[in-house]
Design a protein around this motif. Structure first.
Motif, short mmCIF file in Angstrom:
data_model
loop_
_atom_site.label_atom_id
_atom_site.label_comp_id
_atom_site.label_asym_id
_atom_site.label_seq_id
_atom_site.Cartn_x
_atom_site.Cartn_y
_atom_site.Cartn_z
N GLU A 298 30.37 69.31 26.59
CA GLU A 298 29.26 70.03 27.22
C GLU A 298 27.94 69.74 26.50
OE1 GLU A 298 29.80 72.14 29.83
OE2 GLU A 298 27.67 72.64 30.03
N LYS B 187 28.68 80.83 25.35
CA LYS B 187 28.74 79.41 25.67
C LYS B 187 29.84 79.12 26.67
CE LYS B 187 26.63 76.78 22.06
NZ LYS B 187 26.77 75.82 21.01
N VAL C 89 38.80 78.39 30.05
CA VAL C 89 38.24 77.04 29.91
C VAL C 89 39.35 76.01 29.85
CG1 VAL C 89 37.00 75.52 28.32
CG2 VAL C 89 36.05 77.74 28.91
N VAL D 122 28.65 77.14 35.21
CA VAL D 122 28.18 75.86 35.72
C VAL D 122 29.26 75.24 36.61
CG1 VAL D 122 27.55 73.53 35.04
CG2 VAL D 122 26.61 75.45 33.81
N ARG D 123 30.50 75.50 36.26
CA ARG D 123 31.59 74.91 37.03
C ARG D 123 31.75 75.61 38.39
NH1 ARG D 123 34.88 73.82 39.95
NH2 ARG D 123 36.96 72.92 39.74
N VAL E 94 32.04 78.06 16.97
CA VAL E 94 30.69 77.71 17.41
C VAL E 94 29.71 78.08 16.33
CG1 VAL E 94 28.89 78.27 19.04
CG2 VAL E 94 31.21 77.95 19.83
N VAL F 14 39.50 73.54 23.93
CA VAL F 14 38.26 74.30 24.05
C VAL F 14 37.14 73.62 23.26
CG1 VAL F 14 37.14 76.49 23.57
CG2 VAL F 14 39.44 76.45 24.48
N GLU G 142 29.78 82.39 21.05
CA GLU G 142 30.80 81.49 21.59
C GLU G 142 31.26 81.94 22.98
OE1 GLU G 142 34.19 80.57 19.15
OE2 GLU G 142 34.58 78.78 20.36
N VAL H 96 29.82 77.56 30.47
CA VAL H 96 30.66 76.46 30.95
C VAL H 96 31.30 76.86 32.28
CG1 VAL H 96 32.80 75.20 30.52
CG2 VAL H 96 31.16 75.52 28.68
N GLU I 116 39.88 67.12 32.60
CA GLU I 116 38.77 66.70 33.43
C GLU I 116 37.55 67.54 33.12
OE1 GLU I 116 40.87 67.72 37.23
OE2 GLU I 116 38.97 68.71 37.69
N TYR J 267 36.02 70.62 25.05
CA TYR J 267 35.17 70.97 26.18
C TYR J 267 33.77 71.32 25.73
CZ TYR J 267 35.91 71.43 31.16
OH TYR J 267 35.93 71.19 32.49
N LYS K 214 38.67 81.33 26.35
CA LYS K 214 39.28 80.07 25.90
C LYS K 214 40.39 79.66 26.85
CE LYS K 214 38.34 79.75 21.02
NZ LYS K 214 38.84 79.93 19.65
N ILE L 253 40.29 75.29 33.29
CA ILE L 253 39.31 74.43 33.97
C ILE L 253 39.49 73.00 33.52
CG2 ILE L 253 36.86 73.92 34.22
CD1 ILE L 253 36.30 76.87 33.77
N ALA L 254 39.72 72.82 32.22
CA ALA L 254 39.84 71.48 31.68
C ALA L 254 41.00 70.74 32.32
CB ALA L 254 40.02 71.55 30.17
#
Lengths: 1125, 498
Positions: B194, A91, A62, A98-99, B233, B187, A88, A95, B97, B190, A59, A65-66
């Motif tokens: 996705e 998943k 991510v 892929v980045r 999730v 999160v 989770e 993410v 982003e 995001y 988390k 990254i965000a």
């Protein structure tokens, strides 16, 4: 650590972009105060065994990254968790992957095997998500793996997986455009998909990969049109846009012959002249080739099917339909879109912005369309400026003689607005109205002149500029206004306006001979204080006056030029010097002096005030390029209408009655036969029953002939019962044998010739076929008539004495006698089927997945009309021997007989075609599809050493002599399973190898549908029940409670599920909530009756009556399972 | 396990693209900038990109990195629909982003900032901004700019509509869509993003499906999650996407089965100075809140469906049925949704429920102006007009206003020059009025424009168009649901010119 320097860069970079804000971001909690330590911490957490720790770490990653932070150095630690059980964590790892996979290609490869495993998962959703992530990893090395995965997924059973495959196509293409050809194959295949889920995505892929391959759409065009309304909204947009382009290439312009009268009448009033000339030419041209225009039914189909989508809640869909109508619909019909577009104006301002741009373009071409909605474009003070200006544009475009007064009144309120940009635009708009509508020119001009006394300078200045343009059109009549404006020079301070006034006076100085020198005098006085553009115009005025009225202005001009000579601005100094040389004659001055007057006082054309949206419609409306008025990357030109419509028959698709219908080999032959049948359609009702039946009996040589009938059958696909009568066939067969023995021989000869001819003439199908067939048809017709006469009474008789034994007896004997010609016929088949792919390469499916099995060219396919005919016969006196029905059409499942790997490149699939096996009615027909994936020819394919269990019989298919690489052959074999679900084992041999294979039938395939009425059904059911009473209850009746899932509650779904589970025929039923089906086991012919009674809600009760208890039990299980799916 | 990747490697070697892979690996090395000349194809393209940008674009830290990535997609026209999404707050910070394809450097947003500076107000930022290599499409909602980066031709409405759908989804998930909320739930945001897009193409945009995939955070769930360690999730797979009714969750269960429908009509009108109507139209929506067990199939019929001139439906409505019988037949989504929006045909004269008497005048000589407005009910069919709110943007020259309302409260903001008067209910016996004077800037001439008055109001239990729901029936389920219908009329864009 390779990434660390880059990391530093990244951090430095983003810190300049509003870094301070991150400090107090609650989620980040100051991660960057001690980057490296924190990352170590994260790594530890990722390595731990606890999911919760991993999750926490992921988390945080991510979140990094965000916010655009670099987390690439954690790659090794993260990628380890790709196989984590926690969904989770998984998943989030996806993410991350892929980045960053693109940057850490080697390490990313570690994750690939996980996805590859996922691709094989029995759960479709897992397969899909594996494919989705796999294809999102932009690592060029895995291109081949992706390609393979996409190909496999494209033929997946699940439409959802196929959809994902379609999504993956553009991903792969952008990664490696060399794959284009292979991807096109996949696209072609997916385009043929019939599910709405796939349609949008595959068209999207088509648009991105091969938008130029419009030919791929032909066969799918009608399907796409029909599916459109059920496709999800985003897919609709893409499909509609694509179909717009398609239609532009394939159909004729619906407006080509429309009288241009009304439009050109309008134009004569307001249009510019050259436009009229153009129109006139166009009109002449269209008159010349005027011929009655008939809209292509496919064109109409598109318009009809898209229209309801104007009601979509999605603005993009509405816009897409609107542009389709604008570009494709006849003028009279375009109007329908106006209402929907006006509705969109209620939406968010961004939507308004785009819609108004498009409306602006449309309103130039089709003014009448939006006129009724004029008031919807009235401007509110709360609109954002950009919206106001667009609305103004539309209002201006809509202005005509009748509504101009309302519009001008509205404009008057706008001029008082506080938004000055908007006011300026309004004045411009008034100017445009004035130029376009002669009637109001003076009114407008007066209004604008009044504005000259406005307190706001901007308003005045803008007015002056517009007035200048208007005056240029007819200066002579307006010297008063010019004088008025000359007075304004005392007050107006806005440079642009002053400059405009000076230009006007200079240009038309002969109209105001007294005032002009005076103005110059004043300006000379204030010259040094003026703005540059004003100074330039002063010089200009001075020069012109010098040339026209040198007596009065010579000294003034000298004075101005002298002032300008010492100006600070070099442009002005230059200009002064240049003009002095030009106008003041000196001995040195050159030849130009003579022409000074011509140079300065030439006629200047009036500026044309026209919309900036004029002619924007050469861009497809609703597109980005249209909005920007510039071609965007990847924009597909909207082609012009063709002069001659391309052949509309390319869109003909032979949807067979049978679900496995569309197939290469079949289709290759079809065109030539569709022609005959359509020509013969009127007769078909009378003759078909006989000749098709007789054909069947005189030998399956007629296989090719009977195919077109299956084509014509398509219309009645749901209820049709192609082979209604394997029972009655036998009877007729006798007639045939005596009646038309001679004739059938003749026919056989004919038949022998035909395939050869076909091969030769290959692609030019239509002509030779139709030329060859009439004689045959006649012949057959004759034969049929003969047969009919004889048959009628005999058929009756035969039925009257029906006993199933007798029927089966005659049956078996005939099968023996027929077998000779049958095998012969089949041997001839392969060559023609091999010719298929070559003939229509377009339809060739890619060789990775065997094409769906070809329908058995069985003889007993009868048109719907025949069935009704036969029903009349059978119903009357054959309550005990219900006629066998053609298969009900559910989805046919194919099973694998031999996998490509196991078969060394030879892959074999089979399905139960549900057609009676022509040779023996006690056999189940198994359709076998053999494709040769090797690169060598496979020779002498045959079945050998059948080892059936006791009682089981196998009728092998005729040997296939050779199968070229990449080719596919389809054959039929018959198996008598003795009403048991035991597998039939046999060997499949090629010239080199033997493969042991076995076919195990689902219980539902061991029967054939029976037609019976409701009463018969009840009678039989009672009969069976009584049978059961004699023994133990429940012996002949099995009952099971079922809960129907939501999607399986409609009548259609239930019937489909049941018929897909078992080869049964539906029995009409009076009650709403009951469904009945009947069938007969193939071998013993014992009846199987199915009743499904729907209770309240989801509950239902399933009852199966059958003497064969085992079959009944298994059938119940299968049906329940099918219904639960 | 490792076998297949190896296979892949060998295949690449055969097809002769080791060059390519080498090129791709290179950027991982440090000092990407110095190597640019070596990688001609990528370098050229990127060089152009930088040249196109103004000098300060280069400060974007990702610059070097972006440049090193071989921009192969440029070779072919094909590119994803929505490449990236940036969320920018009012002060110009990019706070989130998301990239669906290769990373696009956030320096691309500089073009957006430029446009933002040029536009005086946030809503005047053009929704579509072309840059040398990308197109920026943005929507502005809740004081956040949602900027989508696209690379090639795409219908602009497609992107804009999608972005609005994203905002709606956030709102649906978090109650409000604000910067703080998004940052707190980054999160979940995001994960939702996705799922919504795959390779830039919308995948799951129905909030029902999304909620099945990723559960929205609630306070309770957060507490439970921290205690039990369970997650947001959904452990189910998105079966909804496979169903024929993708908008409805499966296995819905309620103890109280209820279905509420709100018919809300808005009047858009422009009223002339003299009080005559310039334009007036009625736009209505039917919002539903359906909490029904199982798979109910509902039909809703109207007493006077002919009134509806133009309609747009939620995808669940069966269009054919409407066309032929003017009946709304649908399997509803679970929860709140907009069933229908409609427009009442222009032929029907719109009853204007309120009137405004105004007397606003500036005198040339003095620096004082007179201001007086009175609001009264007109055609209300006997219902009370409530929630009345008057706002007006005063001309720049107005320094201050001294006003006394007969009821309610008023505020004048001398900075934005916005006057707002919260009237409340209109009592027909004693009409509310606002009277007083305006102080004008000394020395300037009187403003030549009068302010427009914007009006808001509500009338309960009345659909001004006269639309009436006839009945609601349910099929497909056994239980008896509780049904409710509510009517309301509101002012939409209701303006009075003075």
């Amino acid at each position: 650590m390779a990434a660390s320097p880059a990391y530093g860069e990244e951090k430095g970079g983003s810190s300049s972009l509003g870094e301070p804000e991150y400090g107090h971001d609650p989620a980040s909690g100051g991660i960057f105060s001690s980057d490296y330590k924190r990352h170590d911490d994260l790594k530890e957490m990722l390595d731990s065994n606890k999911d919760s720790l991993k999750l926490e770490a992921m988390k945080r990653i991510v979140a990094m990254i965000a916010r655009g932070k670099n987390a690439s150095d954690l790659f090794p630690a993260v990628v380890k968790n790709v196989a984590c059980k926690n969904i989770e964590v998984k998943k989030l790892v996806y993410v991350y992957l892929v980045r960053y996979a693109e940057e850490q290609q080697d390490l990313a490869l570690l994750s690939i095997s996980t996805f590859q495993r996922g691709l094989k998962d029995p759960n479709q959703l897992i397969r899909a998500s594996a494919l989705r992530v796999l294809s999102s990893i932009r690592v060029p090395i895995i291109v081949p793996i992706m390609m393979l995965a996409i190909k496999e997924a494209a033929s997946d059973m699940s439409p959802y997986v196929r959809k994902t495959a379609a999504h993956a196509i553009p991903k792969l293409y952008s990664l490696d455009s060399d794959q284009k050809d292979q991807l096109i194959e996949v696209i072609e295949k997916l385009l043929a998909d019939k599910t709405t889920l796939v349609a949008g995505s595959v068209v999207m892929a088509f648009e991105e990969v091969c938008p130029e391959r419009i030919d791929l759409i032909h066969k799918n065009y009608r399907k796409l049109c029909n599916l459109l309304i059920d496709v999800e909204e985003w897919g609709q947009v893409v499909i509609i846009n694509m179909l717009t382009r398609y239609a532009r290439t394939q159909f004729l312009s619906p407006n080509q012959n429309e009288s241009l009268l009304e439009e050109s009448a309008e134009k004569a009033f307001y249009g510019s002249e050259d436009e009229d000339a153009k129109d006139a030419k166009a009109e002449a041209a269209s008159l010349a080739k005027r011929k009655p225009y008939v809209m292509d039914p496919d064109h109409r189909l598109l318009l009809r099917n898209t229209k309801p989508l104007l009601q979509s809640r999605n603005a993009a869909v509405v816009m897409a339909v609107a542009q389709l109508y604008f570009h494709l619909a006849p003028k009279a019909e375009v109007g329908v879109i106006a209402k929907a577009l006006v509705r969109l104006l209620r939406s968010h301002s961004e939507v308004q912005y785009v819609v108004l741009q498009n409306v602006a373009t449309m309103s130039i071409k089709r003014r009448g369309m939006f006129e009724p909605y004029l008031k919807s474009f009235y401007i509110r003070s709360t609109d954002p400026t950009q919206i106001k200006i667009l609305k103004l544009e539309v209002l201006t475009n809509l202005a005509n003689e009748t509504n101009i007064s309302t519009i001008l009144r509205e404009f008057q309120t706008y001029i008082r607005s506080m938004d000055k940009d908007f006011v300026a635009a309004t004045i411009q708009a008034i100017g445009r109205c004035a130029t376009n509508i002669g009637k109001v020119r003076d009114t407008c001009l007066n209004g604008l002149v009044q504005l000259l006394s406005n307190r706001d300078e901007l308003v005045v200045a803008e007015s002056v500029v517009v007035i200048k343009k208007l005056l240029q059109m007819q200066p002579a009549q307006h010297s008063e206004i010019i004088k008025h404006m000359a007075k304004l020079t005392d007050n107006i301070q806005v440079p642009m306006a002053r400059a405009s006034i000076l230009w006007l006076i200079g240009e038309y100085c002969e109209h105001v001979p007294k005032i002009a020198p005076d103005v110059l005098r004043k300006m000379a006085k204030s010259f040094t204080n003026e703005e540059d553009i004003v100074k330039l115009q002063v010089i200009n005025l001075a020069a012109k006056l010098y040339l026209t009225n040198s007596k009065q202005s010579k000294l003034l001009t000298q004075y101005v030029l002298n002032l300008a000579k010492y100006d600070q601005n070099y442009d002005i100094r230059d200009r002064a010097r240049f003009i002095r040389q030009l106008i003041v004659p000196t001995e040195k001055s050159g030849a130009l002096n003579k022409y000074a007057k011509k140079l300065f006082l030439a006629q200047k054309p009036a500026p044309i005030l026209e919309s900036s949206f004029k002619d924007r419609d050469h861009f497809q409306l609703g597109s980005l390029s249209h909005l920007l008025n510039a071609k965007a990357v990847g924009y597909q030109e909207l082609p012009d209408w063709p002069d001659e419509a391309p052949d509309p028959s390319v869109r003909n698709v032979e949807v067979r009655g049978a679900p496995w219908g569309a197939h290469v080999h079949g289709r290759a032959k079809v065109p030539e036969w569709t022609k005959c049948t359509s020509r013969e359609k009127r007769k078909e009702k009378v003759e078909k029953p006989f000749y098709s039946d007789s054909e069947g009996e005189s030998g399956p040589t007629e296989s090719a002939d009977s195919e077109p009938e299956s084509v014509s059958e398509e219309s009645g696909s749901s209820s049709s019962s192609g082979s209604s009568s394997s029972g009655s066939e036998e009877e007729e067969e006798e007639d045939e044998e005596e009646g038309s023995g001679e004739q059938s021989e003749d026919k056989e000869e004919e038949e022998e010739k035909r395939p050869k001819r076909k091969e030769k003439e290959g692609s030019q199908k239509a002509a030779p076929g139709s030329a060859g067939s009439p004689s045959e048809e006649e012949e057959e017709e004759e034969g049929a008539k003969k047969a009919k006469k004889k048959k009628a009474p005999q058929g009756r008789k035969g039925r009257a004495e029906t006993s199933s034994e007798e029927a089966s007896a005659s049956e078996s004997s005939s099968s023996g006698s027929d077998s000779g010609s049958e095998t012969e016929a089949k041997r001839r088949k392969p060559p023609s089927s091999r010719a298929g792919p070559k003939e229509i390469s377009l339809l060739d499916l890619d060789d990775f997945t065997p094409p769906p099995p070809q329908p058995v060219p069985s003889s007993s396919i009868v048109s719907t009309s025949l069935v009704t005919d036969l029903e009349g016969l059978t119903l009357t006196d054959t309550s005990l021997a219900p006629a066998l029905l053609s298969p009900a059409f559910g989805a046919v499942r194919t099973y694998e007989l031999l996998h490509r790997m196991a078969g060394e490149g030879l892959s074999v699939e089979y399905c139960f075609s549900r057609r009676p096996f022509p040779g023996d009615p006690h056999m189940v027909a198994v359709q076998i599809q053999i494709s040769n994936n090797t690169d060598a020819e496979v020779k002498s394919l045959r079945v050998s050493e059948p080892k059936p269990l006791s009682g089981m019989r196998i009728q092998e298919f005729p040997e296939i002599e050779r199968l070229a690489p990449g080719d596919t052959a389809s054959v039929v074999m018959g198996i008598d399973f003795c009403d048991s679900t035991q597998a039939a084992n046999f060997q499949l041999c090629t010239h080199t190898r033997h493969f042991y294979v076995s076919i195990q039938p689902p219980v539902g395939e061991l029967m054939a549908p029976v037609f019976m009425s409701e009463n018969e059904f009840k009678k039989e059911q009672e009969h069976l029940a009584r049978l059961g009473e004699g023994k133990l209850t429940g012996m002949s009746e099995i009952t099971e409670k079922v809960t129907l899932p939501e999607k399986c509650r409609s009548d259609h779904a239930i019937v489909q599920q049941v018929t897909s589970a078992a080869n049964v025929g539906r029995v009409p039923c009076g009650a709403d909530n009951e469904y009945r089906f009947a069938a007969k086991t193939v071998t013993s012919g014992s009846l199987v009756l199915i009743t499904l009674e729907r209770r309240e809600g989801a509950a239902a009760q399933l009852t199966v009556n059958s003497e064969k208890m085992v079959i009944g039990t298994m059938l119940v299980k299968d049906i329940v399972q099918a219904l639960a799916q | 396990m490792a076998r297949t990747p190896l296979l892949g490697l060998s295949a690449v070697a055969v097809s002769g693209s080791p060059n390519q892979s080498a090129r791709c690996q290179a950027p991982r090395g440090s000092g990407g900038v110095s190597r640019v000349p070596i990688r001609a194809p990528g370098g050229v393209v990127c060089g152009r990109r930088d040249a196109g940008a103004s000098g300060w674009v280069l400060r974007g830290g990702g610059g070097a990195r972006t440049r090193c990535r071989p921009v192969r997609s440029w070779g072919s026209p094909a590119a994803a629909m929505i490449h990236s999404l940036f969320l920018i707050n009012a002060s110009g910070d990019i706070f989130l982003e998301k990239h669906w394809k290769s990373v696009v450097s956030r320096s691309v947003c500089d073009y957006f900032f430029e446009a933002q500076e040029r536009a005086s107000e946030a809503e005047n930022v053009p929704p579509v901004i072309p840059t040398p290599h990308h197109y920026l499409l943005s929507v502005y909602r809740h004081k956040i700019f949602f900027v989508a980066v696209i690379q090639s031709e795409v219908p602009p409405l497609f992107v804009i509509e999608f972005l609005h759908r994203v905002v709606d989804t956030f709102q649906d998930y978090f109650g409000v869509c604000s910067e703080v909320m998004i940052k707190d739930n980054v999160v979940v945001v995001y994960e939702v993003l996705e799922e919504m897009l795959d390779n830039g193409f919308p995948l799951a945009t129905e909030s029902n499906i999304l909620k099945e995939l990723i559960k929205p955070p609630t306070i309770l769930r957060t507490v439970v999650n921290t205690i039990t360690g369970s997650t947001n999730v959904g452990d189910q797979l998105p079966t909804g996407q496979l169903s024929v009714v993708p908008w409805r969750r499966t296995g819905v269960k309620y103890t109280n089965n209820e279905a509420y429908f709100d018919v809300i009509e808005e009047i858009d009108a422009i009223i002339d100075k003299s009080g005559s109507t310039i334009t007036a139209e009625i736009q209505g929506v039917i919002d539903a809140c359906v909490k029904l067990t199982g798979m109910p199939d509902l039909t809703l019929s109207f007493m006077n469906p002919r009134l509806l001139d133009d309609v747009s439906f939620h995808p669940c409505v069966r269009f054919k049925r409407w066309e032929s019988e003017r009946i709304l037949s649908f399997i509803p989504p679970d929860g709140n949704f907009r069933l229908l929006s409609y427009h009442v045909s222009a032929q029907n004269l719109v009853a204007i429920p309120v009137y405004v008497k105004h007397n606003i005048s500036f005198r040339d000589s003095s620096s004082l102006g007179r201001f007086e407005i009175t609001v009264g009910p007109k055609q209300t069919m006997g219902k009370t007009v409530e929630g009345v709110m008057v706002t007006s943007q005063m001309p720049k020259g107005v320094l201050n206003m001294t006003l006394t309302p007969s009821q309610g409260t008023h505020i004048f903001d001398p900075v934005t020059k916005l006057l707002s008067w919260d009237v409340g209910k209109i009592n027909p016996q004693k009409l509310p009025s606002l009277k007083g004077s305006m102080t004008l800037q000394a020395g300037t001439s009187k403003p030549d424009e009068n302010p427009t008055i914007n009006l808001q109001f509500k009338i309960q239990q009345l659909a001004i168009s006269g639309l009436k729901v006839n009945r609601l029936d349910m099929y497909g389920e056994k239980y008896k649901p509780f049904k409710g219908i509510k009517y309301m009329t509101k002012a939409g864009k209701f303006q009075v010119r003075t």
